[in-house]
Design an enzyme around this catalytic site. Sequence first.
Site, PDB file in Angstrom:
ATOM      1  N   GLU A  55       0.776  -1.227   0.094  1.00  0.00           N
ATOM      2  CA  GLU A  55      -0.020   0.100   0.040  1.00  0.00           C
ATOM      3  C   GLU A  55       0.733   1.332   0.035  1.00  0.00           C
ATOM      4  O   GLU A  55       2.271   1.333  -0.025  1.00  0.00           O
ATOM      5  CB  GLU A  55      -0.840  -0.045   1.067  1.00  0.00           C
ATOM      6  N   CYS A  64      -1.778  -4.705  -5.380  1.00  0.00           N
ATOM      7  CA  CYS A  64      -2.465  -5.813  -4.880  1.00  0.00           C
ATOM      8  C   CYS A  64      -1.287  -6.960  -4.839  1.00  0.00           C
ATOM      9  O   CYS A  64      -0.535  -6.984  -5.793  1.00  0.00           O
ATOM     10  CB  CYS A  64      -3.658  -6.450  -5.864  1.00  0.00           C
ATOM     11  N   GLU A  66      -1.598 -10.279  -6.105  1.00  0.00           N
ATOM     12  CA  GLU A  66      -1.548 -10.720  -7.414  1.00  0.00           C
ATOM     13  C   GLU A  66      -0.684 -10.032  -8.526  1.00  0.00           C
ATOM     14  O   GLU A  66      -0.010 -10.653  -9.090  1.00  0.00           O
ATOM     15  CB  GLU A  66      -2.911 -11.089  -7.986  1.00  0.00           C
ATOM     16  N   CYS A 103      -6.736  -7.519 -11.152  1.00  0.00           N
ATOM     17  CA  CYS A 103      -5.934  -8.585 -10.757  1.00  0.00           C
ATOM     18  C   CYS A 103      -6.175  -9.858 -11.934  1.00  0.00           C
ATOM     19  O   CYS A 103      -5.303 -10.334 -12.460  1.00  0.00           O
ATOM     20  CB  CYS A 103      -5.680  -9.055  -9.447  1.00  0.00           C
TER      21      CYS A 103
END
Length: 147
Positions: A55, A64, A66, A103
């Site tokens: 983040e 993310c 993935e 993703c």
Amino acid sequence: MGGGAEMKLDAAAEQALIDAAFAAAAQAYAPYSAYPVGAALLFEDGAIVAGCNVENASYGLALCAETVAVAKAFEAGRRGGLVAVAVAGLKADAEPITPCGRCRQVLNEIAALGGTDPLVLCASKQDVRRVLLSALLPHAFGPAHLA
Ligand code: THU
């Protein structure tokens, strides 16, 4: 070759992939959402490439798990051969998480390059859901459209 669901993982391989996703989640940098996520990609040669969410103080810039894992796989020279993906959320009692829409598209790129339809294992501490990427992202836009 096909890959994906027809390439059924045995229970030990599934568990190893889920364990790798949870281990990656433990490395998450998620101070804003407090929602650590890990992802682990399994390739045809047995290699596992993992990622965690990262983040940012500028909230919308979060990466993310993935997407981080796919970027690492590309950097390692992989261009296909994606057999399975595990996604794990560390939050206790949470429902198994499924990859977000972005993703799904990012995973589709590396899957499409090798012509596989990876099995996606969505894991929480209590539960695992199994679904094909093609079911998560039907009629996907991919590299073939640009060929
Ligand atoms: N997150 C992931 O890492 N993967 C997903 O598929 C869903 C969401 C992350 C993004 C953000 O850091 C946190 O989970 C809360 O949305």
